[in-house]
Design a protein around this motif. Structure first.
Motif, PDB file in Angstrom:
ATOM      1  N   LEU A 274       0.827  -1.205   0.000  1.00 20.16           N
ATOM      2  CA  LEU A 274       0.000   0.000   0.000  1.00 20.16           C
ATOM      3  C   LEU A 274       0.864   1.259   0.000  1.00 20.16           C
ATOM      4  CD1 LEU A 274      -2.850  -1.015   2.491  1.00 20.16           C
ATOM      5  CD2 LEU A 274      -3.135  -0.377   0.091  1.00 20.16           C
ATOM      6  N   THR A 275       1.909   1.229   0.808  1.00 19.37           N
ATOM      7  CA  THR A 275       2.794   2.413   0.880  1.00 19.37           C
ATOM      8  C   THR A 275       3.467   2.687  -0.462  1.00 19.37           C
ATOM      9  OG1 THR A 275       3.193   1.982   3.223  1.00 19.37           O
ATOM     10  CG2 THR A 275       4.758   3.420   2.103  1.00 19.37           C
ATOM     11  N   GLU A 276       4.005   1.639  -1.084  1.00 22.06           N
ATOM     12  CA  GLU A 276       4.679   1.801  -2.368  1.00 22.06           C
ATOM     13  C   GLU A 276       3.700   2.247  -3.447  1.00 22.06           C
ATOM     14  OE1 GLU A 276       7.855   1.655  -3.140  1.00 22.06           O
ATOM     15  OE2 GLU A 276       8.377   1.304  -1.031  1.00 22.06           O
ATOM     16  N   ALA A 277       2.496   1.678  -3.429  1.00 24.15           N
ATOM     17  CA  ALA A 277       1.515   2.047  -4.454  1.00 24.15           C
ATOM     18  C   ALA A 277       1.112   3.504  -4.322  1.00 24.15           C
ATOM     19  CB  ALA A 277       0.293   1.135  -4.347  1.00 24.15           C
ATOM     20  N   ARG A 278       0.941   3.988  -3.095  1.00 25.11           N
ATOM     21  CA  ARG A 278       0.540   5.380  -2.897  1.00 25.11           C
ATOM     22  C   ARG A 278       1.658   6.346  -3.301  1.00 25.11           C
ATOM     23  NH1 ARG A 278      -2.094   3.822   2.916  1.00 25.11           N
ATOM     24  NH2 ARG A 278      -4.109   3.089   2.114  1.00 25.11           N
ATOM     25  N   GLN A 279       2.893   5.908  -3.097  1.00 22.61           N
ATOM     26  CA  GLN A 279       4.013   6.784  -3.448  1.00 22.61           C
ATOM     27  C   GLN A 279       4.297   6.788  -4.946  1.00 22.61           C
ATOM     28  OE1 GLN A 279       7.303   5.455  -1.076  1.00 22.61           O
ATOM     29  NE2 GLN A 279       6.486   6.323   0.847  1.00 22.61           N
ATOM     30  N   THR A 280       4.043   5.667  -5.608  1.00 28.71           N
ATOM     31  CA  THR A 280       4.375   5.551  -7.028  1.00 28.71           C
ATOM     32  C   THR A 280       3.352   6.253  -7.907  1.00 28.71           C
ATOM     33  OG1 THR A 280       5.459   3.436  -6.614  1.00 28.71           O
ATOM     34  CG2 THR A 280       4.862   3.940  -8.911  1.00 28.71           C
ATOM     35  N   GLY A 281       2.075   6.035  -7.650  1.00 33.78           N
ATOM     36  CA  GLY A 281       1.023   6.634  -8.462  1.00 33.78           C
ATOM     37  C   GLY A 281       0.861   5.918  -9.795  1.00 33.78           C
ATOM     38  N   GLY A 282      -0.156   6.293 -10.533  1.00 34.42           N
ATOM     39  CA  GLY A 282      -0.418   5.687 -11.829  1.00 34.42           C
ATOM     40  C   GLY A 282      -1.512   4.640 -11.765  1.00 34.42           C
ATOM     41  N   PRO A 283      -1.998   4.202 -12.948  1.00 34.89           N
ATOM     42  CA  PRO A 283      -3.100   3.225 -12.995  1.00 34.89           C
ATOM     43  C   PRO A 283      -2.768   1.912 -12.295  1.00 34.89           C
ATOM     44  CG  PRO A 283      -2.764   4.247 -15.129  1.00 34.89           C
ATOM     45  CD  PRO A 283      -1.601   4.681 -14.291  1.00 34.89           C
ATOM     46  N   LEU A 284      -1.555   1.377 -12.533  1.00 39.11           N
ATOM     47  CA  LEU A 284      -1.174   0.115 -11.884  1.00 39.11           C
ATOM     48  C   LEU A 284      -1.129   0.264 -10.379  1.00 39.11           C
ATOM     49  CD1 LEU A 284      -0.231  -2.789 -12.072  1.00 39.11           C
ATOM     50  CD2 LEU A 284       2.125  -1.957 -12.379  1.00 39.11           C
ATOM     51  N   ALA A 285      -0.596   1.389  -9.910  1.00 41.88           N
ATOM     52  CA  ALA A 285      -0.524   1.613  -8.465  1.00 41.88           C
ATOM     53  C   ALA A 285      -1.918   1.683  -7.853  1.00 41.88           C
ATOM     54  CB  ALA A 285       0.258   2.895  -8.182  1.00 41.88           C
TER      55      ALA A 285
END
Length: 463
Positions: A274-285
């Protein structure tokens, strides 16, 4: 302790029936034997009187010069009064095996004593021995006890037969009176013996009933183990029960530890994702974040369910329903104060949930929070016992309610009928899963206030 239902096997009933049946059989046989012995003794005494009369006849009878048989002048007045019930006669055998009456008592009047057809044969078979028999008297329904003996008199070559008879009704009355008194006495004795058997069985099995009550107390959360001192026959059973409960508790605690470890092991990588996805952004995140959040909610949900199931197998706990509802009502009224929600709740002070407080908070809290989201401004909560081991919790609101199809869909995990409303959609699903983990039932229906009615049947603990 009450007797079990007739269709249910019962150790008490079995012991009582066996002991009572044997005792009653012995009493019945004893009563019959006593009645038979008394009757035989009464008849022997009666026959003794007849034998004395025959002896007097035999001793006093003479033969006249013409060869006629002359009976003695007996002083018994009953033998002189017609149909008095006491009779005698003297007869001689005939060539055809019958008897010819020579002399008879005045009490017979113009009648004769009857005799069995084989009387001559029986007398010849045992010369000098008396033969007893029952016969009918000269009066209607008169039953006689008779005796006959054959003897030879001086001055007469042919033998003569002396016969005496007496009304046996006094003996029969005495026998009936004895049988009646014996039957009453043995009936009272039988009732007393059955009562004594019941008391003996109850007292003898009382430790077993006490063990049952103590095990029930352990199951209901009032005690942790069987502690009372029991007889040597039951002490090993109590020890084994304690060992079994300790083993089950150990297994439950081990399962709860494994579930907690698994949840912790899953939550850490999910949090990282969750932390990485929120920091990365984008459709996949965004996809990863949504799925990771759903997985974390599922982990929390199943963790709650597993803990509830484990606690159900543990050494029971109990929670005051009124205290939990009071706490939830005050909390939710503050949360929904902008809507002006009023929560009317009622529960008996002596009503207890058989389970942990946290679980009841989740069961009632999720249902009441769901009602707070959808109600107009009124929520009504009622808790009441429905049996000795169950109680019903009902939450109603004055909101729009749900159609039957919506009620079926709303208990599915993550189902949300309104995507604009806050929450994960797990509220009523958690209630359904957790209530079933406690062996309960969740029912959704139409409330009398107009909105949704949520009913839960949950385990009840003794006060």
């Amino acid at each position: 302790m009450s007797m079990p239902a007739l269709g249910q096997p019962s150790l008490v009933r079995r012991l009582v029936i066996l002991a009572a049946g044997w005792s009653l059989a012995v009493l019945l046989v004893t009563a019959l034997v006593l009645a038979l012995l008394f009757q035989q003794a009464a008849i022997r005494g009666f026959d003794q009187g007849l034998l004395e009369l025959i002896d007097n006849l035999t001793a006093g009878t003479t033969i006249a010069e013409e060869g006629e048989v002359v009976a003695p002048a007996l002083t018994d007045l009953r033998a002189l009064r017609a149909f008095s019930g006491k009779y005698w006669q003297i007869a001689e055998p005939t060539p055809d095996g019958q008897l010819k009456v020579l002399v008879r008592s005045r009490s017979l009047w113009d009648s004769e004593l009857k005799w069995p057809t084989d009387i001559v044969k029986r007398l010849n078979a045992e010369p000098g021995q008396p033969v007893s028999y029952n016969t009918a008297g000269p009066q209607t329904n008169e039953r006689l006890r008779a005796m006959a003996t054959q003897a030879k008199l001086p001055g007469r070559s042919a033998p003569v037969v002396f016969m005496a008879a007496e009304d046996r009704s006094p003996v029969d009355r005495d026998v009936r009176s004895f049988i009646t008194a014996t039957a009453i006495a043995f009936l009272l004795l039988g009732v007393g013996m059955i009562a004594a058997v019941v008391i003996q069985v109850r007292v003898g099995l009382n430790p077993l009933f006490a063990l049952q009550r103590e095990i029930a107390s352990v199951r209901r959360g009032k005690a942790e183990r069987v502690q009372a001192a029991y007889p040597s026959e039951l002490a090993p059973l109590a020890d084994e029960l304690n060992a079994l409960m300790a083993h089950n508790q150990e297994v439950v605690e081990r399962q709860r530890t494994h579930v907690g470890n698994l949840a912790h092991a899953l939550k850490t990588p999910l949090s990282v994702m969750l932390t990485e996805a929120r920091q990365t952004g984008g459709p996949l995140a965004e996809v990863v974040e949504g799925q990771a959040e759903a997985m974390r909610q599922q982990v929390d949900h199943h963790l709650r369910r597993a803990r509830a199931a484990a606690r159900m197998q543990g050494s029971g706990e109990r929670t005051s329903v009124a205290d939990v509802l009071d706490e939830l009502a005050r909390t939710l009224e503050r949360i929904f104060q902008d809507k002006g929600v009023e929560i009317d709740w009622d529960a008996p002070d002596d009503l207890y949930f058989q389970g942990e407080r946290q679980d009841l908070l989740e069961l009632a809290g999720n249902a009441m929070e769901n009602a707070g989201k959808w109600c107009g401004h009124r929520i009504r909560v009622r808790a009441a016992p429905v049996s000795a081991d169950r109680f019903r919790l009902t939450i109603e609101d004055d909101g729009p309610g749900l159609t039957p199809e919506q009620r079926e869909a709303v208990v599915r995990r993550g189902a949300r009928l309104d995507e604009t409303a806050p929450g994960s959609g797990l509220g009523l699903s958690i209630v359904d899963e957790l209530s079933r983990a406690y062996g309960g039932v969740l029912r959704l229906g139409e409330a009398r206030l107009g909105g949704l009615s949520v009913e839960m049947d949950l385990p009840r603990a003794e006060a």
